[in-house]
Motif scaffolding. Structure first.
Motif, PDB file in Angstrom:
ATOM      1  N   LEU A 181       0.856  -1.264   0.251  1.00  0.00           N
ATOM      2  CA  LEU A 181       0.081   0.006  -0.063  1.00  0.00           C
ATOM      3  C   LEU A 181       0.768   1.327   0.104  1.00  0.00           C
ATOM      4  N   GLN A 182       1.997   1.298  -0.343  1.00  0.00           N
ATOM      5  CA  GLN A 182       2.906   2.442  -0.552  1.00  0.00           C
ATOM      6  C   GLN A 182       3.878   2.040  -1.674  1.00  0.00           C
ATOM      7  N   PHE A 183       4.225   2.871  -2.401  1.00  0.00           N
ATOM      8  CA  PHE A 183       5.239   2.661  -3.596  1.00  0.00           C
ATOM      9  C   PHE A 183       6.012   4.051  -3.984  1.00  0.00           C
ATOM     10  N   GLY A 184       7.199   3.887  -4.055  1.00  0.00           N
ATOM     11  CA  GLY A 184       8.063   5.190  -4.184  1.00  0.00           C
ATOM     12  C   GLY A 184       8.377   5.638  -2.940  1.00  0.00           C
ATOM     13  N   GLY A 185       8.223   5.065  -1.950  1.00  0.00           N
ATOM     14  CA  GLY A 185       8.463   5.688  -0.526  1.00  0.00           C
ATOM     15  C   GLY A 185       7.346   6.400   0.072  1.00  0.00           C
ATOM     16  N   GLU A 186       6.226   6.472  -0.670  1.00  0.00           N
ATOM     17  CA  GLU A 186       4.948   7.237  -0.238  1.00  0.00           C
ATOM     18  C   GLU A 186       3.716   6.416  -0.151  1.00  0.00           C
ATOM     19  N   PRO A 187       3.089   6.499   0.924  1.00  0.00           N
ATOM     20  CA  PRO A 187       1.671   5.957   0.799  1.00  0.00           C
ATOM     21  C   PRO A 187       0.745   5.965  -0.135  1.00  0.00           C
ATOM     22  N   LEU A 188       0.081   5.007  -0.316  1.00  0.00           N
ATOM     23  CA  LEU A 188      -1.407   5.205  -1.091  1.00  0.00           C
ATOM     24  C   LEU A 188      -2.110   6.475  -0.879  1.00  0.00           C
ATOM     25  N   LEU A 189      -2.452   7.271  -1.852  1.00  0.00           N
ATOM     26  CA  LEU A 189      -3.166   8.405  -1.885  1.00  0.00           C
ATOM     27  C   LEU A 189      -4.584   8.395  -2.187  1.00  0.00           C
ATOM     28  N   ALA A 190      -5.861   8.475  -1.502  1.00  0.00           N
ATOM     29  CA  ALA A 190      -6.963   8.336  -2.006  1.00  0.00           C
ATOM     30  C   ALA A 190      -7.848   9.572  -2.326  1.00  0.00           C
ATOM     31  N   GLU A 191      -8.563   9.721  -3.325  1.00  0.00           N
ATOM     32  CA  GLU A 191      -9.318  10.965  -3.399  1.00  0.00           C
ATOM     33  C   GLU A 191     -10.772  10.804  -3.908  1.00  0.00           C
ATOM     34  N   LYS A 192     -11.771  11.389  -3.316  1.00  0.00           N
ATOM     35  CA  LYS A 192     -13.110  11.193  -3.770  1.00  0.00           C
ATOM     36  C   LYS A 192     -13.087  12.335  -4.805  1.00  0.00           C
ATOM     37  N   VAL A 193     -13.717  11.750  -5.883  1.00  0.00           N
ATOM     38  CA  VAL A 193     -13.797  12.452  -7.212  1.00  0.00           C
ATOM     39  C   VAL A 193     -15.506  13.093  -7.298  1.00  0.00           C
ATOM     40  N   ASP A 194     -16.273  11.974  -6.957  1.00  0.00           N
ATOM     41  CA  ASP A 194     -17.983  12.441  -6.833  1.00  0.00           C
ATOM     42  C   ASP A 194     -18.258  11.189  -5.962  1.00  0.00           C
ATOM     43  N   ASP A 195     -19.567  11.023  -5.919  1.00  0.00           N
ATOM     44  CA  ASP A 195     -20.152  10.056  -5.023  1.00  0.00           C
ATOM     45  C   ASP A 195     -19.935   8.549  -5.543  1.00  0.00           C
ATOM     46  N   TYR A 196     -19.388   8.437  -6.945  1.00  0.00           N
ATOM     47  CA  TYR A 196     -19.241   6.927  -7.191  1.00  0.00           C
ATOM     48  C   TYR A 196     -17.702   6.814  -7.790  1.00  0.00           C
ATOM     49  N   LYS A 197     -16.869   7.894  -7.622  1.00  0.00           N
ATOM     50  CA  LYS A 197     -15.654   7.697  -8.142  1.00  0.00           C
ATOM     51  C   LYS A 197     -14.643   7.883  -7.216  1.00  0.00           C
ATOM     52  N   VAL A 198     -13.582   7.019  -7.120  1.00  0.00           N
ATOM     53  CA  VAL A 198     -12.601   7.324  -6.295  1.00  0.00           C
ATOM     54  C   VAL A 198     -11.202   7.099  -7.163  1.00  0.00           C
ATOM     55  N   ARG A 199     -10.146   7.918  -6.722  1.00  0.00           N
ATOM     56  CA  ARG A 199      -8.930   7.919  -7.464  1.00  0.00           C
ATOM     57  C   ARG A 199      -7.948   7.476  -6.245  1.00  0.00           C
ATOM     58  N   PHE A 200      -7.013   6.287  -6.869  1.00  0.00           N
ATOM     59  CA  PHE A 200      -6.017   6.161  -6.199  1.00  0.00           C
ATOM     60  C   PHE A 200      -4.849   6.380  -6.715  1.00  0.00           C
ATOM     61  N   SER A 201      -3.657   7.121  -5.977  1.00  0.00           N
ATOM     62  CA  SER A 201      -2.688   7.302  -6.613  1.00  0.00           C
ATOM     63  C   SER A 201      -1.297   6.947  -5.883  1.00  0.00           C
ATOM     64  N   PHE A 202      -0.179   6.862  -6.678  1.00  0.00           N
ATOM     65  CA  PHE A 202       1.078   6.290  -5.845  1.00  0.00           C
ATOM     66  C   PHE A 202       2.059   7.081  -6.650  1.00  0.00           C
ATOM     67  N   ALA A 203       3.454   7.513  -5.638  1.00  0.00           N
ATOM     68  CA  ALA A 203       4.458   8.078  -6.303  1.00  0.00           C
ATOM     69  C   ALA A 203       5.232   7.614  -7.354  1.00  0.00           C
TER      70      ALA A 203
END
Length: 654
Positions: free
Chosen positions: A183-205
């Motif tokens: 659940l972490q990559f590139g030395g940074e933890p997973l980042l989660a962001e709510k885009v709208d009521d039915y969309k979530v974006r997961f980001s990695f470094a």
């Protein structure tokens, strides 16, 4: 970094670097739904079914107890193509558990993640998520949930539920004191962001090529949690949490949290899965899951799944009792031990006609019937030095009479093999790592043990350590795998011939796991899982990652846990290659080349010892139990039989 799971040909990301890949629609098997191989009262796919839901639910709708089906389904339900034919509603799937081992539940009821493996174990396909967009060269994953999907209590399932896991669990230090490498990559933890009521974006470094495969595993790295129910048990959402903890007579809110998120015991916990818990594991008798009226999947005619009303897991405390019940036709489908154990196969095969079932061969992915893991980070410096000595390990391996073990314990089924990739893996085309040091040769065993520096012996012929003490190795085994104790009994004699005293400590499952976690042991045994498709996601037998018991302190170092110890350079190279060239590469060939390098280091270092390739695994399937694929994989990472979509199984009259 990662270190938890398994698979092979993985999601083909292709040329997505810098672009976007859309994982949408359901890439199901191209099976012919009109094919009808099985007897029974279920209608074929060529006949239009009149029911749109289970009769029991239709009655509840009629009485006003449930809303109509169209109000219970998402706008775009998942459409499941049956393996053989459209099914009929009703019946109880009689399953089984051995003691408190929930493996049967994990591979059946529990497996319903955001995205999942298809039936061929080739692609990751949408499930709870309607689609996934991959961008940024594998750095970003945008998940779109099914609009209108609901929990089993009728409450909406939305992006807020994923964000609740992210904010309340993943980012909470009391619930997640250490962030796992997957659940972490590139030395940074997973980042989660709510885009709208039915969309979530997961980001990695950095690009994380294996993220979707990790999500599709038996233990998904992102949880779906019903926030509307669980907020009352979390300190950040309930100012009266202390009073609730006191009322429950618990020591902390964390204990309360785990009590209320227990999917095997909390019958009030809403679920998104096909059945909801109605009788808990703690009953000691059986675990029961009844139909979820809000399940999100339908068959090709739009009829709500699952077909089967109920799953019951009868709890057996003795293997022999389960075998007798199965042979009498009282188990509908089961594929774990003791059914899968080759020594029980003659009894089951003999009674198949009387019991009304068949034994179906499965495609095995395990690479060893028993792996032997000396504790290379033992707290005793003398034992640590001994076990880390490669010649010592080679000597022990040569002193194992594998042909005798295969004949006596494994019913002549198997082949001498180390804890190495199976011969058919796509990323390693040599048998050298699997066959090295597998000959039974006491002269060579003595030669290597002498070379390791343990030439002196006691009057009884046992080699002495540098402190003058006879060398005794106590091996922990799990009582569930009774054949491992049989193997060790045979090894005991041959190891004594080369001056090693082998002692066996056979522990109950409830004690075995915690004992392993302490790291306080000489040696453990385990089934050699993750030997084929799964090894690329769970390389625990190649280097010390999560789940490895041969060097717990090195494993902790890799995972960022404590206490830990820095591994030797060869293993650090393996870890770096896995991070950079396997997890971080979107190119399938590059990932395979990275695995090849890791395997060659494991071959040279010889961290662990194996006995034999496993015997052919089988599943017991009743003749009136339908839509089970006949070429099913047997694996933990492709959690058998979950990816076959158990919601489309159905039962006919015998």
């Amino acid at each position: 970094m990662s270190g938890k799971k398994s698979r092979r040909d993985l999601l083909t990301l292709g040329a997505t670097v810098g672009g976007t890949l859309l994982l949408g629609g359901c890439d199901f098997l191209a099976t012919d739904p009109s094919r009808d191989d099985s007897p029974g009262r279920g209608k074929s796919a060529g006949e239009r079914q009149t029911e749109i839901e289970a009769p029991t639910l239709a009655e509840r709708v009629k009485s006003g107890d449930l809303p109509p089906l169209k109000e219970r389904l998402p706008d775009q339900p998942r459409v499941i193509q049956p393996v053989e034919r459209l099914g009929s509603y009703g019946g109880t799937w009689r399953n089984a558990l051995i003691g408190s081992d929930v493996n049967s539940i994990i591979g059946t009821w529990k497996y319903d993640p955001l995205v999942m493996w298809d039936r061929k174990w080739e692609n990751v396909v949408p499930n709870v998520a309607e689609n996934v967009e991959i961008s940024g060269g594998g750095r970003e994953y945008l998940f779109t949930l099914r609009r209108g999907m609901k929990w089993s209590d009728g409450e909406p399932l939305t992006a807020d539920d994923i964000m609740f896991w992210y904010e309340a669990v993943f980012k909470n230090k009391e619930l997640t004191p250490v962030i796992s490498n997957w659940l972490q990559f590139g030395g940074e933890p997973l980042l989660a962001e709510k885009v709208d009521d039915y969309k979530v974006r997961f980001s990695f470094a950095q690009p994380y090529a294996l993220f979707l495969q990790q999500l599709a595993d038996w233990d998904p790295i992102v949880e779906l949690l019903p926030s509307h129910y669980l907020k009352q048990f979390h300190k950040d959402h309930n100012p009266e949490i202390d009073a609730l903890v006191k009322k429950e007579k618990l020591s902390s809110w964390v204990d309360l949290w785990y009590l209320r998120t227990d999917i095997y015991n909390n019958t009030e916990l809403p679920t998104h899965r096909g059945w909801r818990l109605t009788n808990p594991l703690s009953s000691g008798d059986r675990v029961v899951y009844d139909r979820n009226p809000y399940y999100f999947a339908v068959d090709p005619q739009g009829r709500q799944l699952p077909y089967i009303d109920r799953i019951t897991y009868q709890i057996f405390n003795q293997d022999e009792v389960l075998i007798l019940r199965a042979a009498s036709g009282e188990i509908d489908m089961y594929h774990h031990d003791p059914i899968a154990n080759p020594r029980n196969r003659p009894v089951l095969a003999r009674d198949a006609e009387r019991g009304g079932y068949k034994l179906w061969r499965m495609r095995d992915t395990q690479m060893n019937a028993m792996g032997i893991c000396l504790n290379l980070t033992h707290k005793d410096p003398v034992k640590r030095s001994m076990y880390q000595n490669k010649d010592f390990r080679i000597g022990l391996s040569y002193a194992i009479n594998r042909p005798e073990i295969i004949k006596a314990v494994y019913q002549r089924q198997g082949k001498p093999w180390q804890t190495a990739p199976r011969p058919e893996v796509p990323f390693y085309d040599s048998d050298d790592i699997g066959t090295q040091y597998t000959e039974y040769d006491l002269d060579r065993a003595n030669e290597h043990l002498d070379k390791a520096g343990y030439q002196e012996r006691s009057s009884g012929g046992i080699r002495l350590d540098p402190n003058g003490k006879p060398i005794a190795i106590t091996v922990l085994t799990d009582v569930r795998y009774f054949e491992m104790a049989d193997v060790l009994q045979l090894m005991k004699g041959s190891w004594r011939e080369v001056g090693i005293d082998l002692r066996i400590e056979n522990l109950d499952t409830a004690l075995y796991g915690p004992r392993k976690q302490t790291g306080d042991y000489d040696c453990t045994t385990d089934i050699g899982e993750y030997g084929s498709k799964g090894m690329i996601l769970d390389p625990r037998w190649l280097f010390a990652t999560s789940g490895s018991s041969f060097a717990p302190l090195w494993s902790n170092w890799y995972e960022g846990a404590t206490p830990s110890e820095e591994p030797p350079e060869p293993m650090k190279r393996q870890m770096a290659i896995y991070h950079d060239e396997v997890e971080g590469s979107l190119d399938l060939k590059a990932r395979y080349e990275g695995m090849r390098k890791i395997i060659e280091i494991a071959r040279d270092e010889f961290w662990t010892i194996g006995i034999s390739l496993p015997a052919q695994s089988v599943a017991l399937v009743k003749n009136n139990f339908h839509n089970v694929p006949k070429d099913m994989w047997y694996s933990t990472s492709w959690p058998t039989p979950g990816p076959t979509n158990i919601c489309q199984y159905f039962i006919t009259e015998e």
